[in-house]
Write a protein that holds these residues in place. Structure first.
Motif, mmCIF file in Angstrom:
data_model
loop_
_atom_site.group_PDB
_atom_site.id
_atom_site.type_symbol
_atom_site.label_atom_id
_atom_site.label_comp_id
_atom_site.label_asym_id
_atom_site.label_seq_id
_atom_site.Cartn_x
_atom_site.Cartn_y
_atom_site.Cartn_z
ATOM 1 N N LEU A 25 -37.778 -58.223 -16.557
ATOM 2 C CA LEU A 25 -37.673 -57.691 -15.191
ATOM 3 C C LEU A 25 -36.237 -57.788 -14.682
ATOM 4 N N ALA A 26 -35.570 -58.876 -15.041
ATOM 5 C CA ALA A 26 -34.191 -59.061 -14.589
ATOM 6 C C ALA A 26 -33.247 -58.047 -15.215
ATOM 7 N N VAL A 71 -37.992 -58.832 -6.433
ATOM 8 C CA VAL A 71 -36.550 -58.654 -6.574
ATOM 9 C C VAL A 71 -36.245 -57.456 -7.464
ATOM 10 N N ALA A 72 -37.009 -57.332 -8.547
ATOM 11 C CA ALA A 72 -36.786 -56.217 -9.478
ATOM 12 C C ALA A 72 -37.102 -54.885 -8.812
ATOM 13 N N ASP A 124 -34.740 -49.281 -14.341
ATOM 14 C CA ASP A 124 -35.542 -48.102 -14.045
ATOM 15 C C ASP A 124 -36.777 -48.495 -13.249
ATOM 16 N N LEU A 125 -36.995 -47.861 -12.100
ATOM 17 C CA LEU A 125 -38.088 -48.247 -11.212
ATOM 18 C C LEU A 125 -39.444 -48.062 -11.872
ATOM 19 N N SER A 159 -34.309 -52.033 -8.291
ATOM 20 C CA SER A 159 -34.533 -50.733 -8.925
ATOM 21 C C SER A 159 -34.662 -49.628 -7.892
ATOM 22 N N SER A 160 -35.274 -49.940 -6.740
ATOM 23 C CA SER A 160 -35.403 -48.940 -5.676
ATOM 24 C C SER A 160 -34.035 -48.543 -5.145
ATOM 25 N N LEU A 161 -33.163 -49.530 -4.947
ATOM 26 C CA LEU A 161 -31.817 -49.229 -4.462
ATOM 27 C C LEU A 161 -31.041 -48.406 -5.485
ATOM 28 N N LEU A 162 -31.173 -48.770 -6.763
ATOM 29 C CA LEU A 162 -30.492 -48.007 -7.806
ATOM 30 C C LEU A 162 -31.045 -46.590 -7.905
#
Length: 444
Positions: free
Chosen positions: A28-29, A167-168, A33-34, A172-175
């Motif tokens: 996960l860290a 956190v993941a 990719d979401l 991933s959402s921000l990315l």
């Protein structure tokens, strides 16, 4: 503390559980990719807790709803208010909800079971909270294998996975949002390049006339366009402004522009061309969308101009003063028919004729020019545009001003008028000037 339907006896955590959990947390860290993150959370919750199924419900903060991003055995959209059901209890309490007999719990909704044919016996509902306390979603783990129930030790594992999962998801959402933003900006740049390519790369050079135009989009793509086509001694003029600005209006105005070009090349009469463009837009545009347009045909031999102004007004005619030498007068003409694309049937006699005498000009501008506000919110208006044209008039030059000088004077005045106020709409102006008798105003 978690909420349980009954107490769960303490017991030793399976020796293989934590190594598996640590592997999942490491993955996960590393994942960016979401979709991959959501799938990993879903599978790891099921496998690490020895369950039959799991689902990850993401939180939509705008609509205050939960929706199934990943769910074993669910192949249809699933969305519901965020504060309902067992998932809603996890949202409200920010605690794990451990239910050991779902059908005996009044908070449980069997609707998904009915739709999927699955029967839920036991369930863990785990809130996914990021480090700043923001809710990212809820994980639900269904049916402990071999008919068992979820224990307190299962809750500890679920809590550990949930903290890393939240956190993941946030990362991933921000990315993903940044990737979408970059893609959208790239797509808009390409769209702008395509739109620019549809505008005339060079305005025609016509003996006895000067032609100038300017389009300033408010966004990456414009809902305005213009075109000038010389066909023998006929000069075709087109200015269009779709309602609004941005991608949608840009597509609408592109349709009108394409029909105009096709009609001119096919030699269609002006009244038929106007009807063709209007009916085509009425057929294709969604309700509420329309296009204001100016369509003109100038006989360059005689100066006779036949035109229709569909929701685009005023049309300004600039002429030499008949009373004061080396000065100009303005005639403001209203539109001749409503915007195009609203009613498939329009008046075919809405075409009027004017004559450009030597020294006369026609100025066609979209409403973004007239409605540009200054720092106090006062719009430029027709008087402002006239003031801008007058600011470029130079009696010392014999009272002559070609089309490009007129457009430049309008731009200079308008930019000074708005100052630091943002441009509120696409702004387009097209000017045709007939040279004064005995004075050749070179086209630039």
């Amino acid at each position: 503390m978690s909420e349980s339907a009954s107490s769960s006896p303490p017991g030793a955590i399976a020796p293989l559980s934590w190594p598996r959990v640590l592997v999942v947390m490491e993955r996960l860290a590393l994942s960016r990719d979401l979709d991959e993150v959501l799938s990993l959370i879903n599978d790891s919750m099921r496998d690490c807790l020895d369950a039959e199924r799991a689902s990850v419900l993401c939180y939509d903060s705008v609509r205050d709803e939960l929706f199934a991003a990943q769910a074993h055995g669910v192949n249809e959209p699933l969305r519901f208010p965020a504060h309902t059901g067992l998932a809603g209890q996890a949202v409200i309490t920010k605690q794990i909800i451990n239910v050991q007999n779902c059908y005996a719990d009044p908070r449980f909704s069997p609707e998904v079971d009915r739709r999927t044919g699955f029967r839920t016996r036991t369930m863990l509902s785990v809130p996914l909270m990021s480090l700043d306390g923001k809710l990212e979603g809820v994980a639900q783990i269904l049916n402990k294998n071999n008919g068992g129930v979820f224990t307190q030790e299962d809750e500890i594992i679920a809590r550990a996975l949930a903290s890393q999962a939240a956190v993941a998801i946030r990362r991933s959402s921000l990315l993903e949002a940044e990737r979408r933003k970059i893609k959208m900006e790239t797509d808009l740049r390409v769209a702008r390049e395509i739109q620019n390519a549809t505008l005339p790369s060079e305005l025609p050079s016509i003996p006895g006339y000067s032609v100038a135009a300017r389009l300033a989009p408010a966004e990456e793509t414009a809902g305005d366009c213009y075109d000038v086509i010389l066909n023998n001694h006929r000069l075709w003029l087109f200015v269009a402004d779709a309602a609004g600005h941005g991608v949608g209006p840009a597509l609408a105005v592109a349709q009108a522009h394409a029909m105009f070009r096709l009609g001119v090349r096919a030699g269609i009469r002006m009244s038929d061309l106007l009807d063709h463009i209007n009916s085509g837009l009425a057929e294709r545009l969604p309700i509420g969308m329309f296009v204001c347009a100016f369509l003109g045909e100038l006989d360059t031999r005689t100066g006779a101009l036949r035109y229709a102004a569909a929701g685009l007004s005023p049309v300004l005619f600039v002429c030499q003063s008949t009373t004061t030498p080396d000065s100009i007068e303005f005639e403001s003409c209203p539109g001749t028919l409503p915007p195009l694309g609203i009613d498939p049937v329009i008046e075919r006699d809405a075409i009027v004729t004017k004559h450009l005498q030597p020294g006369d000009s026609i100025v066609v501008s979209t409403d973004g020019v007239y409605e540009q506000p200054n720092g106090e919110g006062v719009r430029a208006g027709e008087e402002g545009v006239i003031r801008g044209i007058r600011s470029g008039w130079c009696p010392e030059k014999g009272g002559s001003m070609d089309a490009r000088e007129m457009v430049r004077a309008m731009i200079t005045w308008l930019e000074g008028y708005r100052g630091t106020t943002p441009q509120t709409d696409d702004q387009t102006s097209l000017v045709i000037t007939r040279d004064r008798a005995g004075v050749r105003t070179p086209h630039r």
